[in-house]
Design an enzyme around this catalytic site. Structure first.
Site, mmCIF file in Angstrom:
data_model
loop_
_atom_site.group_PDB
_atom_site.id
_atom_site.type_symbol
_atom_site.label_atom_id
_atom_site.label_comp_id
_atom_site.label_asym_id
_atom_site.label_seq_id
_atom_site.Cartn_x
_atom_site.Cartn_y
_atom_site.Cartn_z
ATOM 1 N N GLY A 15 -8.272 -2.136 -8.188
ATOM 2 C CA GLY A 15 -7.485 -2.679 -9.300
ATOM 3 C C GLY A 15 -7.381 -1.790 -10.520
ATOM 4 C CB SER A 16 -7.921 1.793 -11.243
ATOM 5 O OG SER A 16 -7.013 2.487 -10.440
ATOM 6 C CG ASN A 17 -2.377 1.925 -10.434
ATOM 7 O OD1 ASN A 17 -1.776 2.631 -11.245
ATOM 8 N ND2 ASN A 17 -2.888 2.400 -9.307
ATOM 9 N NE ARG A 94 -1.269 -9.851 4.134
ATOM 10 C CZ ARG A 94 -1.417 -10.111 5.429
ATOM 11 N NH1 ARG A 94 -2.322 -9.498 6.128
ATOM 12 N NH2 ARG A 94 -0.642 -10.993 6.026
ATOM 13 C CG LEU A 96 4.846 -8.172 0.281
ATOM 14 C CD1 LEU A 96 5.348 -7.844 -1.112
ATOM 15 C CD2 LEU A 96 3.967 -9.423 0.252
ATOM 16 C CG ASN A 110 4.196 -0.384 -4.430
ATOM 17 O OD1 ASN A 110 3.061 -0.804 -4.702
ATOM 18 N ND2 ASN A 110 4.409 0.491 -3.462
ATOM 19 C CG HIS A 112 3.475 5.351 -2.294
ATOM 20 N ND1 HIS A 112 2.719 4.699 -1.353
ATOM 21 C CD2 HIS A 112 3.708 6.592 -1.796
ATOM 22 C CE1 HIS A 112 2.509 5.499 -0.321
ATOM 23 N NE2 HIS A 112 3.105 6.658 -0.562
ATOM 24 C CD GLU A 177 -1.561 6.032 -8.180
ATOM 25 O OE1 GLU A 177 -1.660 4.799 -8.077
ATOM 26 O OE2 GLU A 177 -2.072 6.819 -7.360
HETATM 27 C C1 GAR Z 1 -3.320 3.386 -5.760
HETATM 28 O O1 GAR Z 1 -3.505 4.760 -5.605
HETATM 29 C C2 GAR Z 1 -1.912 2.986 -5.351
HETATM 30 O O2 GAR Z 1 -0.960 3.954 -5.650
HETATM 31 C C3 GAR Z 1 -2.076 2.828 -3.857
HETATM 32 O O3 GAR Z 1 -3.304 2.193 -3.696
HETATM 33 C C4 GAR Z 1 -4.165 2.595 -4.753
HETATM 34 C C5 GAR Z 1 -4.737 1.354 -5.383
HETATM 35 O O4 GAR Z 1 -5.700 1.688 -6.346
HETATM 36 N N1 GAR Z 1 -0.965 2.078 -3.305
HETATM 37 C C6 GAR Z 1 -0.385 2.341 -2.152
HETATM 38 O O5 GAR Z 1 -0.762 3.218 -1.391
HETATM 39 C C7 GAR Z 1 0.835 1.497 -1.847
HETATM 40 N N2 GAR Z 1 1.576 2.019 -0.757
HETATM 41 P P1 GAR Z 1 -6.074 0.652 -7.475
HETATM 42 O O6 GAR Z 1 -6.492 -0.638 -6.745
HETATM 43 O O7 GAR Z 1 -7.243 1.279 -8.193
HETATM 44 O O8 GAR Z 1 -4.872 0.444 -8.340
#
Ligand code: GAR
Length: 217
Positions: A15-17, A94, A96, A110, A112, A177
């Protein structure tokens, strides 16, 4: 500021984003408020951060539903009950259903960890290193039914170093990100984005001035 868009952040893990979005939205001038953090996993570490910041959380385990359609219907119902206007996927692992994606068309974004359309899917950093690219990065985009597809809103590029490991590269990308995801949400919530022919048009966008060349010689 009144009229901030009620936003849900969907997570599955760290969940850092989500935390970056929450911090950005602490500014009263930010055009979105994080009204709900929803996880499909009760053990998602990010849920603690959300609770500590006084944000409503909800766990909806996909294991409690017969199939993807049933899970997505419950997800949709909960988002509507909470008065959500924008969805941010933030490491929500997940797939969707097209039904849900269409219901939230151009209101679901989203982040990525690659410069899409390169390196869709998982293990993007190891694959980028394997491909020998000199520039890697991250993308904020509208969500479409195909995985990691959809009109691009923002991208940030970082250099790839000769001695990079996947973890070192991931850390450099993740930092960006956390910069571009709040910017992307702010653009959407303030009504500055339009999708035309499946490309994003940003109102008032300034033309980029710089060219990024790696390596610099
Ligand atoms: C992040 O790097 C995000 O870009 C990636 O998962 C990580 C989640 O980190 N998402 C994907 O790969 C989506 N296709 P976070 O839980 O610390 O935000």
């Amino acid at each position: 500021m009144s009229g901030r868009k009620r936003t849900a952040v969907l997570i599955s893990g760290r969940g850092s984003n989500m935390a970056a979005l929450v911090k950005a939205a602490q500014d009263p001038d930010f055009p979105a408020e994080i009204a709900l953090v929803l996880s499909n996993r009760a053990d998602a570490a990010g849920l603690d951060f959300a609770r500590e910041h006084g944000i409503e959380t909800l766990v909806l385990s996909h294991r409690d539903f017969a199939d993807r359609i049933a899970f997505d219907a419950a997800l949709d119902a909960n988002l509507r009950i909470a008065g959500i206007e924008i969805i941010c996927l933030a490491g929500f692992m997940r797939l969707l259903t097209p039904w849900l994606v269409e219901r939230w068309r151009d209101r679901m974004i989203n982040v990525h960890p690659s410069l899409l359309p390169s390196f869709k899917g998982l293990d993007t950093h190891a694959r980028a290193l394997g491909a020998g690219v000199r520039v890697h990065g991250c993308t904020v985009h509208f969500v479409r039914a195909e995985m990691d597809e959809g009109p691009i809103i923002l991208q940030a590029a970082v250099p790839v170093r000769g001695d990079d490991t996947p973890d070192a590269l991931a850390a450099r990308v993740l930092e960006q990100e956390h910069v571009i995801y709040p910017k992307g949400l702010a653009l959407l919530a303030s009504g500055r984005l339009k999708v035309e022919n499946e490309r994003t048009v940003v109102e008032g966008e300034r033309p980029p001035r710089d060219v990024l060349v790696v390596p610099r010689v």
